[in-house]
Design a protein around this motif. Sequence first.
Motif, PDB file in Angstrom:
ATOM      1  N   PHE A 199     -72.477   4.211 -68.889  1.00  0.00           N
ATOM      2  CA  PHE A 199     -73.016   4.395 -67.538  1.00  0.00           C
ATOM      3  C   PHE A 199     -71.954   4.662 -66.467  1.00  0.00           C
ATOM      4  O   PHE A 199     -72.291   4.998 -65.340  1.00  0.00           O
ATOM      5  CB  PHE A 199     -73.835   3.168 -67.140  1.00  0.00           C
ATOM      6  N   GLY A 200     -70.687   4.526 -66.822  1.00  0.00           N
ATOM      7  CA  GLY A 200     -69.647   4.682 -65.816  1.00  0.00           C
ATOM      8  C   GLY A 200     -68.607   5.727 -66.133  1.00  0.00           C
ATOM      9  O   GLY A 200     -67.542   5.733 -65.524  1.00  0.00           O
ATOM     10  N   SER A 201     -68.889   6.626 -67.088  1.00  0.00           N
ATOM     11  CA  SER A 201     -67.897   7.652 -67.430  1.00  0.00           C
ATOM     12  C   SER A 201     -67.696   8.612 -66.269  1.00  0.00           C
ATOM     13  O   SER A 201     -68.544   8.753 -65.385  1.00  0.00           O
ATOM     14  CB  SER A 201     -68.354   8.422 -68.671  1.00  0.00           C
ATOM     15  N   ASN A 202     -66.533   9.287 -66.281  1.00  0.00           N
ATOM     16  CA  ASN A 202     -66.202  10.232 -65.222  1.00  0.00           C
ATOM     17  C   ASN A 202     -65.755  11.558 -65.843  1.00  0.00           C
ATOM     18  O   ASN A 202     -64.722  11.607 -66.508  1.00  0.00           O
ATOM     19  CB  ASN A 202     -65.091   9.665 -64.341  1.00  0.00           C
ATOM     20  N   PRO A 203     -66.544  12.633 -65.658  1.00  0.00           N
ATOM     21  CA  PRO A 203     -67.817  12.701 -64.929  1.00  0.00           C
ATOM     22  C   PRO A 203     -68.921  11.970 -65.691  1.00  0.00           C
ATOM     23  O   PRO A 203     -68.780  11.713 -66.886  1.00  0.00           O
ATOM     24  CB  PRO A 203     -68.092  14.201 -64.844  1.00  0.00           C
ATOM     25  N   PRO A 204     -70.019  11.649 -65.010  1.00  0.00           N
ATOM     26  CA  PRO A 204     -71.075  10.878 -65.651  1.00  0.00           C
ATOM     27  C   PRO A 204     -71.821  11.657 -66.727  1.00  0.00           C
ATOM     28  O   PRO A 204     -71.938  12.886 -66.651  1.00  0.00           O
ATOM     29  CB  PRO A 204     -72.009  10.528 -64.484  1.00  0.00           C
ATOM     30  N   ILE A 205     -72.295  10.927 -67.728  1.00  0.00           N
ATOM     31  CA  ILE A 205     -73.176  11.536 -68.730  1.00  0.00           C
ATOM     32  C   ILE A 205     -74.477  11.918 -68.036  1.00  0.00           C
ATOM     33  O   ILE A 205     -74.985  11.194 -67.178  1.00  0.00           O
ATOM     34  CB  ILE A 205     -73.447  10.552 -69.876  1.00  0.00           C
ATOM     35  N   SER A 206     -75.026  13.028 -68.416  1.00  0.00           N
ATOM     36  CA  SER A 206     -76.264  13.508 -67.807  1.00  0.00           C
ATOM     37  C   SER A 206     -77.353  12.436 -67.864  1.00  0.00           C
ATOM     38  O   SER A 206     -77.581  11.815 -68.907  1.00  0.00           O
ATOM     39  CB  SER A 206     -76.752  14.771 -68.520  1.00  0.00           C
ATOM     40  N   ALA A 207     -78.038  12.227 -66.738  1.00  0.00           N
ATOM     41  CA  ALA A 207     -79.148  11.266 -66.696  1.00  0.00           C
ATOM     42  C   ALA A 207     -80.248  11.664 -67.666  1.00  0.00           C
ATOM     43  O   ALA A 207     -80.952  10.814 -68.218  1.00  0.00           O
ATOM     44  CB  ALA A 207     -79.687  11.167 -65.275  1.00  0.00           C
ATOM     45  N   ASP A 208     -80.420  12.978 -67.906  1.00  0.00           N
ATOM     46  CA  ASP A 208     -81.425  13.439 -68.871  1.00  0.00           C
ATOM     47  C   ASP A 208     -81.081  12.956 -70.278  1.00  0.00           C
ATOM     48  O   ASP A 208     -81.956  12.527 -71.036  1.00  0.00           O
ATOM     49  CB  ASP A 208     -81.509  14.969 -68.849  1.00  0.00           C
ATOM     50  N   VAL A 209     -79.793  13.044 -70.606  1.00  0.00           N
ATOM     51  CA  VAL A 209     -79.347  12.588 -71.933  1.00  0.00           C
ATOM     52  C   VAL A 209     -79.592  11.096 -72.106  1.00  0.00           C
ATOM     53  O   VAL A 209     -80.146  10.645 -73.116  1.00  0.00           O
ATOM     54  CB  VAL A 209     -77.851  12.914 -72.132  1.00  0.00           C
ATOM     55  N   LEU A 210     -79.184  10.307 -71.112  1.00  0.00           N
ATOM     56  CA  LEU A 210     -79.324   8.854 -71.219  1.00  0.00           C
ATOM     57  C   LEU A 210     -80.781   8.414 -71.148  1.00  0.00           C
ATOM     58  O   LEU A 210     -81.179   7.454 -71.823  1.00  0.00           O
ATOM     59  CB  LEU A 210     -78.507   8.175 -70.112  1.00  0.00           C
ATOM     60  N   ALA A 211     -81.593   9.099 -70.344  1.00  0.00           N
ATOM     61  CA  ALA A 211     -83.016   8.754 -70.256  1.00  0.00           C
ATOM     62  C   ALA A 211     -83.687   8.936 -71.616  1.00  0.00           C
ATOM     63  O   ALA A 211     -84.508   8.106 -72.036  1.00  0.00           O
ATOM     64  CB  ALA A 211     -83.702   9.614 -69.200  1.00  0.00           C
ATOM     65  N   LYS A 212     -83.331  10.017 -72.310  1.00  0.00           N
ATOM     66  CA  LYS A 212     -83.892  10.263 -73.636  1.00  0.00           C
ATOM     67  C   LYS A 212     -83.389   9.232 -74.640  1.00  0.00           C
ATOM     68  O   LYS A 212     -84.156   8.694 -75.447  1.00  0.00           O
ATOM     69  CB  LYS A 212     -83.497  11.677 -74.092  1.00  0.00           C
ATOM     70  N   ALA A 213     -82.090   8.928 -74.578  1.00  0.00           N
ATOM     71  CA  ALA A 213     -81.490   8.006 -75.543  1.00  0.00           C
ATOM     72  C   ALA A 213     -82.026   6.592 -75.388  1.00  0.00           C
ATOM     73  O   ALA A 213     -82.277   5.897 -76.389  1.00  0.00           O
ATOM     74  CB  ALA A 213     -79.967   8.012 -75.389  1.00  0.00           C
ATOM     75  N   PHE A 214     -82.189   6.135 -74.149  1.00  0.00           N
ATOM     76  CA  PHE A 214     -82.615   4.763 -73.896  1.00  0.00           C
ATOM     77  C   PHE A 214     -84.113   4.628 -73.640  1.00  0.00           C
ATOM     78  O   PHE A 214     -84.608   3.532 -73.403  1.00  0.00           O
ATOM     79  CB  PHE A 214     -81.839   4.186 -72.704  1.00  0.00           C
ATOM     80  N   GLN A 215     -84.820   5.754 -73.676  1.00  0.00           N
ATOM     81  CA  GLN A 215     -86.263   5.762 -73.446  1.00  0.00           C
ATOM     82  C   GLN A 215     -86.608   5.130 -72.099  1.00  0.00           C
ATOM     83  O   GLN A 215     -87.489   4.276 -71.982  1.00  0.00           O
ATOM     84  CB  GLN A 215     -86.998   5.044 -74.597  1.00  0.00           C
ATOM     85  N   LEU A 216     -85.873   5.563 -71.066  1.00  0.00           N
ATOM     86  CA  LEU A 216     -86.081   5.090 -69.702  1.00  0.00           C
ATOM     87  C   LEU A 216     -86.270   6.295 -68.788  1.00  0.00           C
ATOM     88  O   LEU A 216     -85.915   7.427 -69.143  1.00  0.00           O
ATOM     89  CB  LEU A 216     -84.870   4.270 -69.224  1.00  0.00           C
ATOM     90  N   ASP A 217     -86.796   6.053 -67.595  1.00  0.00           N
ATOM     91  CA  ASP A 217     -86.919   7.151 -66.640  1.00  0.00           C
ATOM     92  C   ASP A 217     -85.565   7.398 -65.970  1.00  0.00           C
ATOM     93  O   ASP A 217     -84.684   6.527 -65.937  1.00  0.00           O
ATOM     94  CB  ASP A 217     -87.997   6.845 -65.596  1.00  0.00           C
ATOM     95  N   LYS A 218     -85.415   8.589 -65.398  1.00  0.00           N
ATOM     96  CA  LYS A 218     -84.137   8.991 -64.811  1.00  0.00           C
ATOM     97  C   LYS A 218     -83.752   8.111 -63.622  1.00  0.00           C
ATOM     98  O   LYS A 218     -82.570   7.857 -63.391  1.00  0.00           O
ATOM     99  CB  LYS A 218     -84.197  10.451 -64.393  1.00  0.00           C
ATOM    100  N   ALA A 219     -84.729   7.621 -62.888  1.00  0.00           N
ATOM    101  CA  ALA A 219     -84.425   6.775 -61.732  1.00  0.00           C
ATOM    102  C   ALA A 219     -83.740   5.487 -62.183  1.00  0.00           C
ATOM    103  O   ALA A 219     -82.785   5.021 -61.550  1.00  0.00           O
ATOM    104  CB  ALA A 219     -85.701   6.458 -60.963  1.00  0.00           C
ATOM    105  N   THR A 220     -84.225   4.923 -63.289  1.00  0.00           N
ATOM    106  CA  THR A 220     -83.611   3.707 -63.819  1.00  0.00           C
ATOM    107  C   THR A 220     -82.193   3.991 -64.301  1.00  0.00           C
ATOM    108  O   THR A 220     -81.274   3.200 -64.077  1.00  0.00           O
ATOM    109  CB  THR A 220     -84.450   3.134 -64.975  1.00  0.00           C
ATOM    110  N   ILE A 221     -81.997   5.127 -64.949  1.00  0.00           N
ATOM    111  CA  ILE A 221     -80.675   5.517 -65.430  1.00  0.00           C
ATOM    112  C   ILE A 221     -79.705   5.665 -64.257  1.00  0.00           C
ATOM    113  O   ILE A 221     -78.568   5.163 -64.294  1.00  0.00           O
ATOM    114  CB  ILE A 221     -80.740   6.819 -66.238  1.00  0.00           C
ATOM    115  N   LYS A 222     -80.131   6.334 -63.211  1.00  0.00           N
ATOM    116  CA  LYS A 222     -79.259   6.534 -62.052  1.00  0.00           C
ATOM    117  C   LYS A 222     -78.944   5.197 -61.362  1.00  0.00           C
ATOM    118  O   LYS A 222     -77.843   5.010 -60.839  1.00  0.00           O
ATOM    119  CB  LYS A 222     -79.923   7.517 -61.078  1.00  0.00           C
TER     120      LYS A 222
END
Length: 228
Positions: A199-222
């Motif tokens: 969640f803290g990489s620079n530049p950040p991992i795409s919220a779309d990628v993490l939302a799919k991986a963690f099965q969460l919505d993009k707002a929660t990822i951000k």
Amino acid sequence: MEKGAKVVAYLMVVALLAMTGCLKLAYATDPTQLQDFCVGTNDPNATVFVNGLFCMDPKLATPGDFFFSSLDKPGNTNKKVGSNVTLVSAINLHGLNTLGISMARIDFAPYGENPPHTHPRATEILTVIKGQLLVGFVTSNLQNGGNRLFSKLLNEGDVSVFPQGLIHFQMNVGKTNAVAIAALSSQNPGVVTIANAVFGSNPPISADVLAKAFQLDKATIKYLQSKF
């Protein structure tokens, strides 16, 4: 002639075994890379030394090169996770260079933790010096697709081991400070703190990628990314 051929074959086998034994004796404790990657370059001014530090002329070494103090001093645990790691490696104890080991003091505030992380280049063995720690590690992906957790509550004097590269953690479950000493099987074990890396990489991992991986919505990822 047949007897002579057998003698020659025997001597060849003995020589091969001797060479193999010598190779084993010469094999370094750190057989793999001591950095994350090594990009090739033809520019001699852009190079760095690989797999260790430059070696001092042995005649110039002093007892101080094999000595480090301050592990008796508590680390600052006034952090979000409530822990502090004081690493002793070849960077601050130069005599460790090429020896393939390092160690650390880990201080915990009450209910502080050393959050889930991995050491890509080292196995870790940890001893509780003070307090009580909940520790554990998770296996790599099993054939059924799952991951198994091995967890244990450690008291003073208890020892636990965390295999190289596997996600592991330690948490102080007591109301007082806790201290542990860890030994690692590399002079540069490396550390990847899972939450920070994801969640803290620079530049950040795409919220779309993490939302799919963690099965969460993009707002929660951000929101999670904003914490790191």
